[in-house]
Write a protein that holds these residues in place. Structure first.
Motif: not given
Length: 788
Positions: A619-620, A626-628, A650-652, A780-781
């Motif tokens: 999640e983090e 996203t912030y990037f 890779y983070a689902g 895919g999660t």
């Protein structure tokens, strides 16, 4: 190789509304029976605003590349944001950063000399340059045309080793039509150190050679030319030097003695003609790295009849053959997006260039390709795309790389004009070799290939600026490259300690993959162990702020000293938000290369499970990524930015990969002359667009393709080795791109929950069917559905 910054569209919603909103009003149904991909290729895309795209005539991977050379930012010869043309030359590279490349021996045509006096013609480059008419450039695969204010309309096409020019003269622009065509012993970067030009007074043939420097490397190269004419009776010939013509001489020589330098005064030969029939003269130019005789033979063999239309037709046929392995169902898709796609595919096949038979450095029966500009750029998208659409050419390129190793001792990271180019990061040919090994590219001597990648990892070259890796003593003993590294084994630029560390780690992982497959168990364990060294540059308590405001993310890669203590580089330094252009190959180029610590902290493509956990869990990680994208820290015009678009997988969160895929296309990639983000880097931006719009993003150096929906109702590729057809099909396809999230998937009729597939899909063929919706789903999660 040098980023450029484009205006940023901040909100994804705004992008969708503005750029996709009118899609339904501007559509074209693609019909297989009358579709010509060349109608959707615009070579002028990327010829302005630092895109440095070569828009001229060439064959796929062709050596001869003909275009009008402009004065200004002319890395690829012609740039749309210029005003004058100074010549027409026959050798170029495409999309490169740095200084201009090649452009050797330009020819230039003038309808007549004022008052019929040769000494009143314009000879020197800046004097003869003529304004080009803004609406005149016409470019199509295998053809380029342009009109000049001096009364010349120039058209050009090419074969493998020769160019054919057709000059049509406006006789009203001169006192009397008596065309003069000159050749200049010069190149675009004005690097010539010596040169000789000759003219045959009976035939008008112009020949010569020169010694030049590469644009992004060390050493020098010799090139030879041979020019013949057809269409008009020869009037007289001679040489020109300074600003004067000389009838009596047949040879002009420029020695490397400091006089007549290209930047001040150049020289060459010329032929003057009586008024031609139909006001048209053809000029055929052969080029060769071997000899003047071979340059003439190349032209005579490939263009015996000066057949301009036939050469254009043959070039078009060659391009259709390359592109016809791709097919799309573009119903509802705008013409502009189709042009973005097909133009990207075209640009990805301009380089590397096939110089087989033109390598004077060693004798070999192996193919020789040049203009790997540079593998640091191309391993991420160009070579993975060629593996899909042209695996046989990819095989030839791999064989060439391995033959370079046999004869020069190391795999190149960059190579151009027969010279060693500068290494930007790791030894990333290791990634290209491993990628080809995993995907079973045929015809490769894998034992020698393995020997080459192991040498990169183990033996430091004397000059690691241009091959191999530096700092291997520290790499093996400390597990990272210190910012104060002491290197007793070789010389090189001691910068980029962060980016070199993470690239070396991935290079070693790729070697480990080959070691595992080839049964080298001890090597496998050693290189797999070293591949974890990326974490040695991770400073867990490092914070980051933007204009004094904390980003609320902690933990970034940071420079580290030999004694294990930490240095500091602002995590946003060398991002678009802070000193963007401060991280190059200059001696004070800092600890990351063409990007920030924010960017390189995401680079562990072989160890993503550990990276996700290191950065706080799935999640983090997704929140940070996203912030990037949203903050302006990421610039998609540099190739390291490609993978972070898709790392949400890779983070689902594969839906976010799809979202940010559409965030950048078409906002940063469109059909204008400035329509690419960054310079094209030999087709890197073009291949990024094609792979993104096809919907399966390759993780280079791994047998992994991350799944997102194509931009078309359906995309298919026919494998050049197996002949099998692989198709990605969208169900509920929405050409306004509101429904871009996969709800479910089927592979060959069976439910498919993984958010990735392997290369077998492309080689064995089949159908991947994606059902789409307007919201993220749980497809895919799950942990078991994530990439390895």
């Amino acid at each position: 190789m040098g980023p450029r910054l484009l205006p940023r569209v901040e909100a994804f919603g705004a992008i969708a509304a503005v750029l996709y909103g009118s899609v339904a009003l501007n559509t074209q149904v693609t019909l297989a029976d009358n579709f010509d991909p060349l109608d959707y290729v615009d070579p002028l895309i990327g010829t302005a605003n630092g895109g440095h795209v070569f828009p001229g005539a060439t064959l796929p991977f062709g050596m001869a590349k003909a275009v009008a050379d402009t004065i200004g930012e002319n890395q690829a010869g012609f740039a749309f944001d210029t005003t004058v043309v100074s010549g027409f030359s026959h050798m170029h590279d495409s999309g490169t950063g740095g200084s201009p490349s090649m452009g050797n021996f330009p020819i230039f045509a003038q309808p007549a000399c004022p008052n019929d006096d040769l000494n009143q013609c314009k000879w020197q480059l800046n004097d003869r340059a003529s304004t080009w008419k803004r609406d005149s450039p016409k470019a199509r695969p295998g053809y380029f045309g342009i009109s000049l204010d001096n009364g010349v309309h120039a058209e050009m096409t090419t074969t493998n080793r020769s160019a054919l020019y057709r000059f049509t003269f406006d006789e009203t622009s001169a006192d009397a039509l008596s065309p003069v065509i000159l050749v200049d012993l010069i190149d675009l970067p004005q690097s010539r150190t010596n040169g000789t030009a000759d003219v045959n007074k009976s035939t008008g043939r112009l020949t010569g050679n020169g010694t030049f420097n590469p644009s992004f490397g060390i050493g020098s190269y010799d090139l030879h030319f041979c020019v013949d004419f057809k269409g008009a009776e020869l009037r007289d010939t001679g040489v020109w030097n300074k600003n004067r013509a000389n009838f009596s001489r047949e040879t002009v020589t420029l020695a490397a003695d400091g006089t007549n330098t290209p930047a001040t005064l150049s020289a060459g030969t010329f032929a003057r003609f009586h008024a031609p029939k139909n006001n048209t003269i053809l000029a055929r130019v052969g080029v060769s790295f071997i000899s003047v005789n071979q340059a003439c033979v190349n032209a005579e063999r490939e263009q015996p009849d000066f057949d301009f239309e036939g050469s254009v037709s043959a070039a078009e046929a060659a391009w259709r053959k390359k592109l016809d392995v791709i097919s799309v169902d573009a119903e509802g898709v705008s013409d502009d997006l189709q042009k973005v796609f097909w133009s990207g595919a075209y640009r990805a096949m301009i380089s590397p260039q096939d110089y087989t038979g033109e390598n004077p450095l060693w004798k070999s029966d192996e193919p020789y390709y040049d203009s790997y500009y540079c593998i640091w750029d191309s391993y991420r998208s160009i070579h993975p795309l060629l593996t899909l659409v042209d695996p046989l050419s990819q095989s030839l390129m791999l064989r060439s790389l391995i033959d370079i190793y046999r004869n020069e001792g190391y795999l190149p990271d960059c190579r151009m004009s027969l010279c060693k180019g500068f290494t930007q990061g790791g030894s990333n040919a290791d990634v290209v070799v491993a990628d080809a090994y995993l995907k079973k590219i045929p015809g490769i001597d894998w034992d020698t290939a393995y020997e080459a990648v192991v040498k990169d990892a183990e033996i430091e070259p004397a000059n690691w600026n241009v091959e191999g890796r530096g700092g291997l003593h520290s790499w093996k003993s400390l597990g990272y490259i210190p910012t104060d590294d002491y290197d007793p084994d070789g010389v090189g630029t001691h910068t980029r300690s962060i980016s070199r560390t993470v690239e070396y780690a991935y290079n070693d992982f790729c070697i480990a993959e080959m070691a595992h497959g080839m049964g080298h168990k001890e090597d496998y364990e050693k290189y797999l162990g070293r591949s974890g060294n990326w974490v040695n540059m991770y400073k867990a308590d490092q914070k980051s702020s933007i204009q004094g405001a904390d980003t609320n993310f902690t933990g970034f890669l940071q420079p580290r000293y030999t004694n294990g203590t930490w240095g500091y580089q602002d995590p946003i330094f060398c991002s678009p938000l802070l000193n963007f252009t401060s991280c190059y190959l200059n001696p004070d180029g800092h600890e990351t290369y063409e990007g920030s610590a924010w960017l390189y902290t995401f680079y562990a493509p072989h160890d993503m499970g550990s990276l996700v956990q290191t950065l706080g869990g799935a999640e983090e990680f997704a929140k940070r990524l996203t912030y990037f994208h949203e903050s302006g820290l990421l610039y998609v015009g540099d190739e390291q930015a490609f993978l972070p678009v898709y790392q949400f997988h890779y983070a689902g969160r594969p839906g976010l990969s799809a979202k940010y895929n559409h965030f950048y296309i078409p906002s940063q990639f469109n059909t204008t002359v400035a329509g690419i983000a960054g310079n094209d880097d030999s087709g890197a931006m073009g291949s990024y667009v094609v792979l993104s719009m096809m919907g399966l993003w390759p993780v280079p150096g791994q047998d992994v393709y991350l799944i997102t929906p194509p931009y078309f109702k359906e995309v298919s590729i026919r494998n050049g080795i197996t002949g099998k057809l692989a198709t990605i099909r969208n169900v509920n396809f929405d050409p306004s791109y509101q429904s871009i999230y996969i709800q479910s998937a089927k592979l060959n009729g069976k439910e498919w929950t993984k958010n990735w597939v392997t290369h077998d899909f492309w080689t064995e063929g089949g159908v991947l069917e994606l059902t789409l919706g307007s919201e993220e789903s749980d497809w895919g999660t799950k942990m078991e559905d994530l990439p390895p």
